[in-house]
Design a protein around this motif. Structure first.
Motif, mmCIF file in Angstrom:
data_model
loop_
_atom_site.group_PDB
_atom_site.id
_atom_site.type_symbol
_atom_site.label_atom_id
_atom_site.label_comp_id
_atom_site.label_asym_id
_atom_site.label_seq_id
_atom_site.Cartn_x
_atom_site.Cartn_y
_atom_site.Cartn_z
ATOM 1 N N PHE A 137 -5.610 -28.907 14.089
ATOM 2 C CA PHE A 137 -4.315 -29.528 13.809
ATOM 3 C C PHE A 137 -3.306 -28.501 13.301
ATOM 4 O O PHE A 137 -2.131 -28.525 13.663
ATOM 5 C CB PHE A 137 -4.486 -30.643 12.784
ATOM 6 N N GLY A 138 -3.790 -27.573 12.447
ATOM 7 C CA GLY A 138 -2.891 -26.536 11.938
ATOM 8 C C GLY A 138 -2.340 -25.672 13.058
ATOM 9 O O GLY A 138 -1.146 -25.329 13.068
ATOM 10 N N LYS A 139 -3.206 -25.318 14.026
ATOM 11 C CA LYS A 139 -2.756 -24.519 15.158
ATOM 12 C C LYS A 139 -1.730 -25.288 15.992
ATOM 13 O O LYS A 139 -0.704 -24.733 16.411
ATOM 14 C CB LYS A 139 -3.951 -24.146 16.032
ATOM 15 N N GLN A 140 -2.032 -26.574 16.241
ATOM 16 C CA GLN A 140 -1.107 -27.376 17.030
ATOM 17 C C GLN A 140 0.225 -27.552 16.310
ATOM 18 O O GLN A 140 1.294 -27.546 16.930
ATOM 19 C CB GLN A 140 -1.737 -28.752 17.326
ATOM 20 N N LEU A 141 0.154 -27.693 14.979
ATOM 21 C CA LEU A 141 1.377 -27.860 14.206
ATOM 22 C C LEU A 141 2.241 -26.606 14.266
ATOM 23 O O LEU A 141 3.456 -26.672 14.430
ATOM 24 C CB LEU A 141 1.037 -28.214 12.757
ATOM 25 N N ARG A 142 1.581 -25.437 14.134
ATOM 26 C CA ARG A 142 2.336 -24.178 14.212
ATOM 27 C C ARG A 142 2.943 -24.004 15.605
ATOM 28 O O ARG A 142 4.076 -23.526 15.742
ATOM 29 C CB ARG A 142 1.426 -23.003 13.869
ATOM 30 N N LEU A 145 3.753 -26.455 17.579
ATOM 31 C CA LEU A 145 4.836 -27.430 17.646
ATOM 32 C C LEU A 145 6.102 -26.893 16.992
ATOM 33 O O LEU A 145 7.207 -27.032 17.523
ATOM 34 C CB LEU A 145 4.394 -28.730 16.968
ATOM 35 N N GLN A 146 5.954 -26.249 15.843
ATOM 36 C CA GLN A 146 7.111 -25.686 15.143
ATOM 37 C C GLN A 146 7.752 -24.566 15.963
ATOM 38 O O GLN A 146 8.979 -24.442 16.025
ATOM 39 C CB GLN A 146 6.680 -25.169 13.767
ATOM 40 N N LYS A 147 6.909 -23.753 16.607
ATOM 41 C CA LYS A 147 7.422 -22.659 17.434
ATOM 42 C C LYS A 147 8.196 -23.215 18.630
ATOM 43 O O LYS A 147 9.304 -22.739 18.955
ATOM 44 C CB LYS A 147 6.272 -21.787 17.911
ATOM 45 N N ILE A 148 7.617 -24.229 19.284
ATOM 46 C CA ILE A 148 8.287 -24.834 20.436
ATOM 47 C C ILE A 148 9.592 -25.500 20.006
ATOM 48 O O ILE A 148 10.604 -25.457 20.722
ATOM 49 C CB ILE A 148 7.351 -25.846 21.129
ATOM 50 N N ALA A 149 9.587 -26.111 18.816
ATOM 51 C CA ALA A 149 10.812 -26.745 18.319
ATOM 52 C C ALA A 149 11.917 -25.706 18.134
ATOM 53 O O ALA A 149 13.076 -25.952 18.474
ATOM 54 C CB ALA A 149 10.536 -27.468 17.011
ATOM 55 N N ARG A 156 9.099 -31.863 27.321
ATOM 56 C CA ARG A 156 7.867 -32.561 27.699
ATOM 57 C C ARG A 156 6.672 -32.078 26.874
ATOM 58 O O ARG A 156 5.842 -32.870 26.425
ATOM 59 C CB ARG A 156 7.600 -32.352 29.200
ATOM 60 N N GLN A 157 6.599 -30.743 26.667
ATOM 61 C CA GLN A 157 5.520 -30.206 25.843
ATOM 62 C C GLN A 157 5.634 -30.700 24.397
ATOM 63 O O GLN A 157 4.629 -31.002 23.740
ATOM 64 C CB GLN A 157 5.537 -28.675 25.888
ATOM 65 N N LEU A 158 6.851 -30.764 23.926
ATOM 66 C CA LEU A 158 7.088 -31.205 22.566
ATOM 67 C C LEU A 158 6.641 -32.654 22.379
ATOM 68 O O LEU A 158 5.984 -32.995 21.380
ATOM 69 C CB LEU A 158 8.576 -31.072 22.238
ATOM 70 N N GLN A 159 6.943 -33.515 23.341
ATOM 71 C CA GLN A 159 6.526 -34.908 23.247
ATOM 72 C C GLN A 159 5.003 -35.031 23.308
ATOM 73 O O GLN A 159 4.407 -35.853 22.607
ATOM 74 C CB GLN A 159 7.166 -35.706 24.379
#
Length: 264
Positions: A64-69, A71-75, A37-40
């Protein structure tokens, strides 16, 4: 949120409620769903940023960079949980079909295999035999030496039975001190010879090398014997009827003085 139907089926199976792995599997599944859910949510944020001009807004670029990092961690975490779920699912499925004491296939596994062989027989007339094998006077072993040693005896017997069977056979713990051997692709006479050989190996177990303690009466233990009832699946019957005839043959072996095989 899409769910995994296989895992949902396992979590809802009442037969697995007492399995010690169930709470761990449920927790991992719930955490994986939350990460999804967080990933979506983050992916929707990422999509929203696609339409912005990042070059003119450094603050947005940093966010955006923070959110992207993140996102990668959660992935990565999600991938790890998915792998854990697959591993736990495999363990759960294994323990659901195997006896915890002897590590042999359990009654549930054996019945599923019998259903398969019954279906094959209907198509190809491929024979299969059954042998119910019972440890004679096992209660006396528990009464004299205790249930802990009785469990050790069951483990050793199970190991020898499994080793003596072919890869295509199924040797399962049917209940208590009783084992069911399923022998496909053999006529009854050949299957009987194989079971006799296996029982000879079981009767010759060197118990002194398998059981601890210097005060054990190995004279009694070395006299452990085994009885078996055998039969072959027949046309126009269910495997339940086949098992019943094998059980009747086992009873005849007990009545004949034990330590022998009887054929139904």
């Amino acid at each position: 949120m899409p769910q995994d139907p296989e895992i949902e089926r396992i979590l809802q199976d009442p037969k697995l409620n007492d399995n010690p792995l169930m709470p761990v599997v449920k927790r991992l599944y719930d955490e994986t769903q939350e990460h999804k859910r967080q990933l979506q949510k983050l992916m929707r944020i990422s999509d929203a940023f696609d339409g912005l001009t990042f070059q003119e807004n450094s603050e947005l670029r940093e966010q955006f960079g923070k959110q992207l990092r993140r996102l990668q961690k959660i992935a990565r975490i999600s991938d790890m949980y998915q792998k854990n779920m697959v591993d736990m699912n495999e363990q759960l499925e294994y323990h659901a079909q195997h006896d915890l004491l002897t590590d042999l296939p359990n009654r549930r596994f054996a019945i599923n295999r019998l259903k398969e062989l019954e279906a094959i027989y209907q198509r190809k007339q491929t024979p299969f035999c059954l042998a119910l094998i019972d440890i004679d006077h096992f209660k006396a072993i528990n009464d004299k030496f205790g249930h802990e040693l009785g469990d050790m005896v069951l483990k050793v017997v199970a190991k020898v039975l499994k080793k003596g069977a072919r890869k295509t056979d199924v040797c399962s713990r049917w209940g208590g001190e009783e084992f069911l051997l399923i022998v496909p692709d053999l006529a009854l006479e050949s299957a009987e010879q194989m079971v006799e050989r296996i029982l000879h190996e079981v009767r010759a177990i060197p118990w002194q090398t398998h059981l601890p303690g210097n005060n054990l009466d190995f004279t009694v233990i070395n006299e452990i014997t085994f009885s078996a009832g055998m039969t072959v699946f027949q046309t126009n019957e269910s495997f339940d009827e086949t098992i019943k005839r094998a059980d009747d043959a086992l009873y005849q072996a007990k009545q004949a003085g034990r330590n022998c095989i009887r054929i139904a």
